[in-house]
Design an enzyme around this catalytic site. Structure first.
Site, PDB file in Angstrom:
ATOM      1  N   ARG A 129      23.939  -5.624  36.325  1.00 21.47           N
ATOM      2  CA  ARG A 129      22.968  -5.413  37.409  1.00 21.47           C
ATOM      3  C   ARG A 129      22.553  -6.783  37.962  1.00 21.47           C
ATOM      4  O   ARG A 129      21.564  -7.370  37.516  1.00 21.47           O
ATOM      5  CB  ARG A 129      21.743  -4.659  36.886  1.00 21.47           C
ATOM      6  CG  ARG A 129      21.978  -3.196  36.565  1.00 21.47           C
ATOM      7  CD  ARG A 129      20.686  -2.530  36.126  1.00 21.47           C
ATOM      8  NE  ARG A 129      20.737  -1.075  36.185  1.00 21.47           N
ATOM      9  CZ  ARG A 129      20.967  -0.292  35.133  1.00 21.47           C
ATOM     10  NH1 ARG A 129      21.181  -0.806  33.949  1.00 21.47           N
ATOM     11  NH2 ARG A 129      20.979   1.021  35.266  1.00 21.47           N
ATOM     12  N   ARG A 154      27.990  -5.649  39.780  1.00 25.55           N
ATOM     13  CA  ARG A 154      27.500  -4.859  40.904  1.00 25.55           C
ATOM     14  C   ARG A 154      26.746  -5.770  41.848  1.00 25.55           C
ATOM     15  O   ARG A 154      25.920  -6.578  41.413  1.00 25.55           O
ATOM     16  CB  ARG A 154      26.573  -3.760  40.399  1.00 25.55           C
ATOM     17  CG  ARG A 154      26.012  -2.952  41.566  1.00 25.55           C
ATOM     18  CD  ARG A 154      25.179  -1.810  41.114  1.00 25.55           C
ATOM     19  NE  ARG A 154      23.906  -2.235  40.573  1.00 25.55           N
ATOM     20  CZ  ARG A 154      23.007  -1.396  40.062  1.00 25.55           C
ATOM     21  NH1 ARG A 154      23.294  -0.116  40.002  1.00 25.55           N
ATOM     22  NH2 ARG A 154      21.867  -1.829  39.604  1.00 25.55           N
ATOM     23  N   CYS A 180      27.749   5.156  34.562  1.00 24.01           N
ATOM     24  CA  CYS A 180      27.002   3.985  34.093  1.00 24.01           C
ATOM     25  C   CYS A 180      25.492   4.228  34.132  1.00 24.01           C
ATOM     26  O   CYS A 180      24.713   3.326  33.875  1.00 24.01           O
ATOM     27  CB  CYS A 180      27.373   2.746  34.897  1.00 24.01           C
ATOM     28  SG  CYS A 180      26.967   2.877  36.634  1.00 24.01           S
ATOM     29  N   GLU A 232      26.195   7.578  43.779  1.00 23.75           N
ATOM     30  CA  GLU A 232      24.814   7.835  43.342  1.00 23.75           C
ATOM     31  C   GLU A 232      23.979   8.538  44.405  1.00 23.75           C
ATOM     32  O   GLU A 232      22.781   8.735  44.235  1.00 23.75           O
ATOM     33  CB  GLU A 232      24.137   6.561  42.845  1.00 23.75           C
ATOM     34  CG  GLU A 232      24.419   5.294  43.592  1.00 23.75           C
ATOM     35  CD  GLU A 232      23.855   4.063  42.877  1.00 23.75           C
ATOM     36  OE1 GLU A 232      23.248   4.170  41.807  1.00 23.75           O
ATOM     37  OE2 GLU A 232      24.010   2.969  43.451  1.00 23.75           O
ATOM     38  N   ARG A 252      12.498   8.784  40.457  1.00 20.95           N
ATOM     39  CA  ARG A 252      12.773   8.508  39.044  1.00 20.95           C
ATOM     40  C   ARG A 252      11.705   7.643  38.388  1.00 20.95           C
ATOM     41  O   ARG A 252      11.621   7.560  37.161  1.00 20.95           O
ATOM     42  CB  ARG A 252      14.161   7.849  38.891  1.00 20.95           C
ATOM     43  CG  ARG A 252      14.277   6.540  39.612  1.00 20.95           C
ATOM     44  CD  ARG A 252      15.712   6.075  39.720  1.00 20.95           C
ATOM     45  NE  ARG A 252      16.097   5.169  38.662  1.00 20.95           N
ATOM     46  CZ  ARG A 252      17.205   4.437  38.671  1.00 20.95           C
ATOM     47  NH1 ARG A 252      18.050   4.528  39.699  1.00 20.95           N
ATOM     48  NH2 ARG A 252      17.486   3.634  37.686  1.00 20.95           N
ATOM     49  N   ASN A 286      21.517   7.994  37.317  1.00 22.42           N
ATOM     50  CA  ASN A 286      20.057   7.843  37.481  1.00 22.42           C
ATOM     51  C   ASN A 286      19.666   8.166  38.918  1.00 22.42           C
ATOM     52  O   ASN A 286      18.720   8.903  39.186  1.00 22.42           O
ATOM     53  CB  ASN A 286      19.615   6.417  37.162  1.00 22.42           C
ATOM     54  CG  ASN A 286      20.046   5.984  35.785  1.00 22.42           C
ATOM     55  OD1 ASN A 286      20.266   6.815  34.928  1.00 22.42           O
ATOM     56  ND2 ASN A 286      20.183   4.690  35.573  1.00 22.42           N
ATOM     57  N   ASP A 287      20.416   7.575  39.840  1.00 24.03           N
ATOM     58  CA  ASP A 287      20.107   7.827  41.253  1.00 24.03           C
ATOM     59  C   ASP A 287      20.671   9.151  41.737  1.00 24.03           C
ATOM     60  O   ASP A 287      20.057   9.821  42.565  1.00 24.03           O
ATOM     61  CB  ASP A 287      20.631   6.676  42.121  1.00 24.03           C
ATOM     62  CG  ASP A 287      19.661   5.513  42.103  1.00 24.03           C
ATOM     63  OD1 ASP A 287      18.447   5.758  42.226  1.00 24.03           O
ATOM     64  OD2 ASP A 287      20.105   4.363  41.948  1.00 24.03           O
ATOM     65  N   HIS A 304      13.361   1.435  36.246  1.00 22.72           N
ATOM     66  CA  HIS A 304      14.037   0.219  35.795  1.00 22.72           C
ATOM     67  C   HIS A 304      13.273  -0.494  34.699  1.00 22.72           C
ATOM     68  O   HIS A 304      13.853  -1.201  33.881  1.00 22.72           O
ATOM     69  CB  HIS A 304      14.380  -0.675  36.980  1.00 22.72           C
ATOM     70  CG  HIS A 304      15.565  -0.134  37.721  1.00 22.72           C
ATOM     71  ND1 HIS A 304      15.430   0.757  38.765  1.00 22.72           N
ATOM     72  CD2 HIS A 304      16.881  -0.280  37.497  1.00 22.72           C
ATOM     73  CE1 HIS A 304      16.633   1.105  39.166  1.00 22.72           C
ATOM     74  NE2 HIS A 304      17.530   0.499  38.425  1.00 22.72           N
TER      75      HIS A 304
HETATM   76  C1  PEP Z   1      22.249   4.562  38.402  1.00 24.74           C
HETATM   77  O1  PEP Z   1      21.623   4.815  39.442  1.00 24.74           O
HETATM   78  O2  PEP Z   1      22.583   5.434  37.592  1.00 24.74           O
HETATM   79  C2  PEP Z   1      22.573   3.168  38.061  1.00 24.74           C
HETATM   80  C3  PEP Z   1      23.332   2.883  37.028  1.00 24.74           C
HETATM   81  O3  PEP Z   1      22.019   2.189  38.831  1.00 24.74           O
HETATM   82  P1  PEP Z   1      20.477   1.759  38.691  1.00 24.74           P
HETATM   83  O4  PEP Z   1      19.922   2.439  37.479  1.00 24.74           O
HETATM   84  O5  PEP Z   1      20.430   0.290  38.550  1.00 24.74           O
HETATM   85  O6  PEP Z   1      19.883   2.240  39.972  1.00 24.74           O
HETATM   86 MG    MG Z   2      21.464   3.308  40.931  1.00 22.11          MG
END
Ligand code: PEP
Ligand code: MG
Length: 583
Positions: free
Chosen positions: A312, A349, A521, A450, A484, A473-474, A205
């Site tokens: 977010r 979200r 996203c 995710e 990650r 991402n997740d 993040h």
């Molecule tokens: C993701 O996991 O791809 C996502 C958009 O949420 P975050 O990156 O905030 O975990």
């Molecule tokens: Mg996520």
């Protein structure tokens, strides 16, 4: 002599500037420039705080003395002497003055900068007694900072401001061992032209916020913060993930040229702002923005986003020393985002804290640092564990929906029971507002995909939700069992691993079959190297940081989805999809 360190490229472009090394424990000190006429005031503020600390120490010494020699603790007396001596230390006072006078740093920033300089010298000392004096120096500086907290600068402490004075026209780049997402947020309107951290993964993040700031950044640069010294000239190559320290004139000229090329490219891309995102074969593509704060709506509109695909909301909850925003504060923030988007939809979200997004800097609960927080009480799990808090957020979002189109998005669902509980709480929030006669709007309900468990049970999600949003991402993190945020395994973080691609393709296809909206996203959506593949897999809605929208749009304008569809099937069937990505 010039040398370089390598890390992960997380935010594009070239930054050239002088290094500001910051220890993350001191990060919440304000960083801003003062005007020439305010320099004396800053020095005076510091002198005043230093005198006050000295007076406090003398008072304690006096009370020890009054106790009489038998009661006085000789070690404590000696320690207080050391502290008094450090307070008067010329290297500290002259150094701090230097940063204020020459660089126009505010007093707190100057003090912590000089602390870093001296602390390094202590670290290098052979004598263990002298090495330990570093802790004393840190204590003394913290005491001065505490006193200064009560004496605000006439410029306004707390708000980092861009430099306005020609004397401070040297670009600065921030170098730290680690920065939490909350720290990064604090630097969003700051003076820094680029960032380097020793730790962190490409989709951590911290990296995501750096990307949202649209300034060059490199994470996972291992020991960069040790190798770079305060005030060194540094080049950050955010495209290649390289940091050059003390560059030669030839390197400076080379990177200066690259930097100007980047500016020309940006200028060229900006002309696409009002061009509709339509492929060569006439497919309309929705380009949405990811935001962290309501104020980011301005940048989203400027980049030509047709809505917010991911707000977010957890960034409203971070760095507040445990005091969470109440319903009213959240409502005002969501309303600002909704109004800021001027009638375009905003996908909010619900809070996703935990993992690498701790509420406060102390990342984990005491005694639980052996646990992996990415697998723990995170996102919807955290919300369901505190229904009162969750209901307050849901009410705030429903109220904001009275001011414009709002979609409500739930992160990290995996179980049917979580879906049931969530829906029941949304229903209850609606009833509570109705009973209280408070205005609310209608929202579309969405779930994030995710977790592999969710991606493998899409029909369950489609039964209960209006749309899905794929958090790659997740999804990549959990599918490949790769943290990650951990640079040590970042080479295994593979967005085109066949397993990931199958989950993605399956989710998109099932949404289309049911006529439900689906977007991506995660960071993959804003990566131009992935645009063709995602289009080929049938994706028509992408959500990314505003700074990435125009580059992705440029790709889209050159694509023919009918041809890409066939190619994507080959990629999907390949053993090594990465090898086909440049075909
Ligand atoms: C993701 O996991 O791809 C996502 C958009 O949420 P975050 O990156 O905030 O975990
Ligand atoms: Mg996520």
């Amino acid at each position: 002599m010039s040398f370089s360190v390598h890390g992960l490229a997380v935010s594009r472009g070239i930054a050239i500037g002088r290094a500001v090394i910051v220890a993350s424990s001191r990060i919440d000190v304000a960083h801003y420039f003062v005007q020439t006429e305010q320099v004396d005031g800053e020095i005076e503020r510091l002198r005043h705080a230093r005198n006050e600390v000295a007076a406090e120490i003398l008072k304690v010494q006096q009370s020890l003395h009054d106790l009489g020699p038998s009661d006085a603790h000789p070690e404590l007396t000696a320690l207080l002497d050391v502290h008094l001596m450090l307070l008067q230390d010329e290297q500290l006072t002259n150094g701090v003055k230097h940063w204020i006078v020459e660089r126009h740093y505010n007093a707190e920033w100057a003090l912590t900068t000089q602390l870093e300089v001296i602390a390094r010298q202590f670290d290098e000392m052979e004598d263990p007694y002298l090495r330990e004096r570093k802790a004393d120096l840190e204590q003394v500086v913290e005491r001065i900072l505490r006193v200064m907290r009560g004496v605000t600068s006439p410029v306004g402490v707390g708000q980092p401001r861009p430099g306005q004075d020609s004397a401070v026209d040297v670009p600065l780049v921030l170098i730290a061992h680690d920065l939490s997402p909350a720290d990064m947020l604090q630097f969003k309107q700051s003076v820094f032209a680029g960032f380097v951290t020793d730790v962190g993964g490409k989709t951590s993040h911290t990296a995501i916020v750096a990307r949202s700031m649209d300034i060059p950044a490199v994470v996972g640069a291992r020991s960069a913060s040790q190798l770079i010294e305060q005030d060194d000239w540094v080049i950050i190559d955010g495209d290649a993930g390289v940091v050059v320290i003390d560059p030669s004139p030839i390197l400076l000229a080379e990177y200066g040229f690259k930097q100007r090329q980047g500016e020309v490219e940006r200028e060229r891309l900006s002309r696409l702002k009002n061009t509709p995102a339509v492929t060569l074969d006439g497919q309309k593509i929705e380009l949405l923005a990811n935001i962290e704060q309501p104020e980011d709506a301005v940048g989203a509109l400027k980049a030509g986003a047709v809505g917010v695909g991911l707000f977010r909301s957890e960034f409203l909850f971070m760095g507040r020393n445990g005091k969470l925003p109440d319903e009213e504060e959240q409502y005002q923030a969501y309303k600002r985002a909704v109004e800021g988007m001027q009638g375009l939809p905003v996908t909010i979200r619900t809070v996703d804290v935990g993992a690498d997004k701790p509420l406060d800097r102390v990342a984990q609960r005491a005694g639980e640092d052996h646990l992996n927080p990415a697998l723990g009480l995170r996102a919807i799990r955290w919300s369901l564990a505190d229904p009162a808090m969750f209901l307050a957020q849901l009410r705030a979002i429903l109220r904001a929906a009275a001011h414009g189109p709002v979609h409500l998005l739930i992160p990290m669902l995996a179980h049917a029971s979580e879906i049931r509980q969530t829906l029941a709480l949304v229903h209850r929030a609606r009833e509570q507002l109705e009973a209280a006669g408070v205005r609310q709007g209608v929202v579309k309900l969405g779930a994030m995909i995710e977790v592999p468990a969710a991606a493998l049970t899409i029909p369950l999600f489609l039964k209960h939700f209006d749309f899905l949003s794929i958090g790659t991402n997740d999804l990549i993190q959990y599918t490949l069992a790769i943290d990650r945020a951990d640079e040590a395994v970042s080479h295994l973080y593979d967005p085109v691993h066949p397993a990931v691609l199958h989950l993605l393709a399956n989710t998109i296809a099932q949404c289309h079959e049911q006529g439900k909206g689906v977007s991506v996203c995660g960071e993959m959506a804003g990566d131009v190297a992935m645009t063709r593949l995602l289009l080929g897999l049938g994706l028509r809605s992408f959500s990314m940081h505003p700074s990435q929208i125009l580059a992705v749009k440029q790709q889209i304008l050159r694509c023919d989805t009918t041809r890409l569809q066939t190619w994507a099937q080959t990629v999907l069937a390949a053993e090594d999809p990465a090898a086909l990505m440049t075909d």
